[in-house]
Write an enzyme that holds these catalytic residues in place. Structure first.
Site, PDB file in Angstrom:
ATOM      1  N   TRP A   1       0.811  -1.218   0.000  1.00  0.00           N
ATOM      2  CA  TRP A   1       0.000   0.000   0.000  1.00  0.00           C
ATOM      3  C   TRP A   1       0.854   1.283   0.000  1.00  0.00           C
ATOM      4  O   TRP A   1       0.339   2.379  -0.188  1.00  0.00           O
ATOM      5  CB  TRP A   1      -0.910   0.036   1.227  1.00  0.00           C
ATOM      6  CG  TRP A   1      -0.186  -0.179   2.537  1.00  0.00           C
ATOM      7  CD1 TRP A   1      -0.058  -1.343   3.221  1.00  0.00           C
ATOM      8  CD2 TRP A   1       0.537   0.810   3.298  1.00  0.00           C
ATOM      9  NE1 TRP A   1       0.685  -1.168   4.367  1.00  0.00           N
ATOM     10  CE2 TRP A   1       1.061   0.166   4.435  1.00  0.00           C
ATOM     11  CE3 TRP A   1       0.785   2.173   3.135  1.00  0.00           C
ATOM     12  CZ2 TRP A   1       1.810   0.815   5.401  1.00  0.00           C
ATOM     13  CZ3 TRP A   1       1.530   2.835   4.090  1.00  0.00           C
ATOM     14  CH2 TRP A   1       2.034   2.162   5.220  1.00  0.00           C
ATOM     15  N   CYS A   2       2.142   1.146   0.221  1.00  0.00           N
ATOM     16  CA  CYS A   2       3.036   2.298   0.379  1.00  0.00           C
ATOM     17  C   CYS A   2       3.411   2.878  -0.978  1.00  0.00           C
ATOM     18  O   CYS A   2       3.846   2.146  -1.886  1.00  0.00           O
ATOM     19  CB  CYS A   2       4.281   1.873   1.151  1.00  0.00           C
ATOM     20  SG  CYS A   2       5.584   3.111   1.182  1.00  0.00           S
ATOM     21  N   TYR A   3       3.282   4.201  -1.120  1.00  0.00           N
ATOM     22  CA  TYR A   3       3.627   4.876  -2.370  1.00  0.00           C
ATOM     23  C   TYR A   3       5.099   4.715  -2.687  1.00  0.00           C
ATOM     24  O   TYR A   3       5.478   4.415  -3.832  1.00  0.00           O
ATOM     25  CB  TYR A   3       3.264   6.366  -2.265  1.00  0.00           C
ATOM     26  CG  TYR A   3       3.848   7.216  -3.371  1.00  0.00           C
ATOM     27  CD1 TYR A   3       3.280   7.214  -4.648  1.00  0.00           C
ATOM     28  CD2 TYR A   3       4.977   8.010  -3.143  1.00  0.00           C
ATOM     29  CE1 TYR A   3       3.825   7.993  -5.673  1.00  0.00           C
ATOM     30  CE2 TYR A   3       5.519   8.787  -4.153  1.00  0.00           C
ATOM     31  CZ  TYR A   3       4.949   8.777  -5.417  1.00  0.00           C
ATOM     32  OH  TYR A   3       5.486   9.533  -6.421  1.00  0.00           O
TER      33      TYR A   3
END
Length: 514
Positions: A211-213
């Site tokens: 989920w981390c950019y």
């Protein structure tokens, strides 16, 4: 004849006679009559002086001792001694005067804040101390005047001081995101992590979260770099290096064991002389360099360059943008900051310009060893402070307090509201002692973003001035005289009442009139 005329005539005659006697012609022959007159005049003068005696004496044969009088005398003597001791103690004890004035001290523009705090669940790798105030000051990640030490959950220090020098905040990524790429890195989990670590001299691992950019930006570059390294250094024949990856949403326990709090985190594990415990766990380092493919490949090549291919032994080499990873999950932060004497905030949080954090996993629990305002108070100064103010409780109000989030509450920010007032104490020797006291109110609130530990301080524009005032010696003597005279008079009254009462009782018993 009036009294004034009487005294004037006597003194005039007496003076004339003295002059007459002192003359050389008459001094050889002094008539007896003149001597008698002089003697009589002296006796008259002495009698007149005695008439103003306030303490007339009673002959001892006219006084009568009594048992009741002796008892009252003993009680009076003990009372005098007791009150004398109390008055002497009061004289030796310094009194103070307290006043509230506008703060006009020399350091009224700036304020020094010292602290020593332990965060069992915040890694030193991302721990940041920020300072702000109402005038617009905003300093991020203060590092010059603070030190960080990795600690375990028992607050015990692990390893040397953590290098808190800020790394580059601008991390280079590949401009064009590769849509199609092969997975060149090895997927690691709890079952194969230790095995692969022991098989290769160097293991570079990307701990990421889908989920981390920033993890999404790194993934294509990481996989392409892994492919290039695999082609140049085949793990089967070379064995010096391999690149892996760990999905922290699936392998949360593995990520926690390596103190991963920000995503992505690139760790470099070495096999060899740096083994640090019997279980085979090795010291590892964190990589903070650029994340584009070329930079990653270059960094990996630099790591394996000193390693001999035949024996697979290597010597350590310094790689740019790399430093030892924290050896424990917690961090102790100690030091000081200098702020303007206006309302402001000290905020401790996880901060990074190129990492993401899972707010639900952040725990800002902390234990405060000390949190003080102003210059450091020496033991001698504290002794003088307690002498002037026996009940000093607000010098370090937060010291020894623990603020623990047990984990059942997520996204919790811990706030402390501190109201600060300066106290100046002037001793009798004109020595000025300065101290800051404060009140503290703490609360746990829900965090809308990343949880933090926040200290909001509000200095008071007023200050307390305490002056030590010595007791006056003439006042001490006056009180002693009052004690002696008062007890003596009261004892005399009591003795007289008791004596007259006993005489009255005897008369009644004898049937006499009174």
């Amino acid at each position: 004849m009036e009294v004034g005329e009487y005294w004037r005539d006597h003194f005039s005659n007496f003076a004339n006679q003295l002059i007459f006697i002192s003359s050389p012609e008459v001094g050889k022959r002094i008539p007896v009559r003149i001597l008698d007159e002089i003697h009589n005049a002296a006796m008259v003068f002495a009698a007149k002086i005695k008439s103003i005696d306030f303490f007339r004496k009673i002959p001892s044969d006219l006084t009568e001792a009594s048992l009741s009088g002796a008892g009252i005398s003993i009680m009076a003597a003990f009372s005098m001694m007791f009150l004398f001791g109390m008055e002497l103690q009061n004289y030796l004890t310094m009194s103070t005067t307290t006043s509230v004035i506008v703060d006009q001290s020399s350091d009224s523009e700036f304020l020094l804040i010292g602290f020593n705090m332990s965060f069992p669940a915040l890694s030193c790798e991302f721990a940041s101390l920020d300072v702000s105030d109402v005038l617009g000051t905003n300093r991020l990640n203060v590092s010059k005047t603070i030190r960080k030490y990795s600690i375990n959950k028992h607050l015990q220090t692990k390893g040397p001081e953590f290098d808190s020098t800020p790394v580059s905040t601008v991390i280079k990524h590949d401009d064009k995101v590769h849509q199609e790429y092969s997975e060149g890195s090895v997927t690691l989990n709890s079952n194969n992590f230790d095995k692969i670590t022991h098989q290769h001299a160097i293991l570079a691992v990307n701990f990421f979260a889908p989920w981390c950019y920033w993890s999404s930006r790194l993934t294509p570059s990481w996989e392409k770099a892994a492919d290039i390294i695999r082609e140049r250094h085949n793990p089967e024949t070379d064995g010096r290096i391999i690149l892996g990856k760990v999905d922290c949403t699936k392998e949360s326990q593995l990520c926690r064991s390596h103190h991963i709090q920000g995503y992505p985190s690139i760790r470099i594990f070495r096999k060899g002389s740096d083994t640090r415990d019997p279980k085979g766990h090795h010291n590892h380092e964190s990589y903070y360099g650029d994340r584009d493919t070329d930079s990653l490949v270059k960094a990996m090549e630099n790591l394996i360059e000193p390693i001999e291919l035949e024996s697979k032994k290597y010597a350590k080499v310094t790689v740019e943008a790399k430093r030892p990873a924290p050896q424990a999950a917690g961090c102790r932060i100690e030091g000081f900051v200098r702020v303007k004497k206006v309302p402001g905030n000290i905020i401790i949080s996880a901060r990074s310009e190129s990492h993401s954090f899972d707010a639900s996993q952040m725990n800002m629990s902390h234990v405060i060893s000390s949190f003080t305002f102003g210059k450091k108070v020496t033991p001698k100064m504290m002794s003088d402070l307690k002498r002037l103010r026996p009940y000093i409780e607000n010098h370090d109000k937060l010291a020894g307090n623990s603020y623990i989030n047990t984990g059942d509450k997520a996204n919790v920010t811990i706030e402390h509201y501190l109201q600060v007032v300066k106290t100046e104490m002037m001793s009798s020797s004109h020595q000025l002692i300065e101290d800051y006291e404060y009140t503290a109110h703490s609360s746990l609130v829900h965090a809308l973003t990343i949880p933090v530990a926040k200290f909001h301080f509000e200095p008071s524009p007023m200050q307390i001035l305490i002056t030590e005032v010595p007791k006056s010696f003439p006042h001490f003597i006056t009180n002693l005289c009052a004690i002696i005279g008062g007890i003596f008079t009261v004892a005399g009254i009591l003795d007289s009442l008791l004596h007259n009462t006993m005489r009255l009782v005897k008369k009644i018993e004898l049937g006499k009139d009174f």
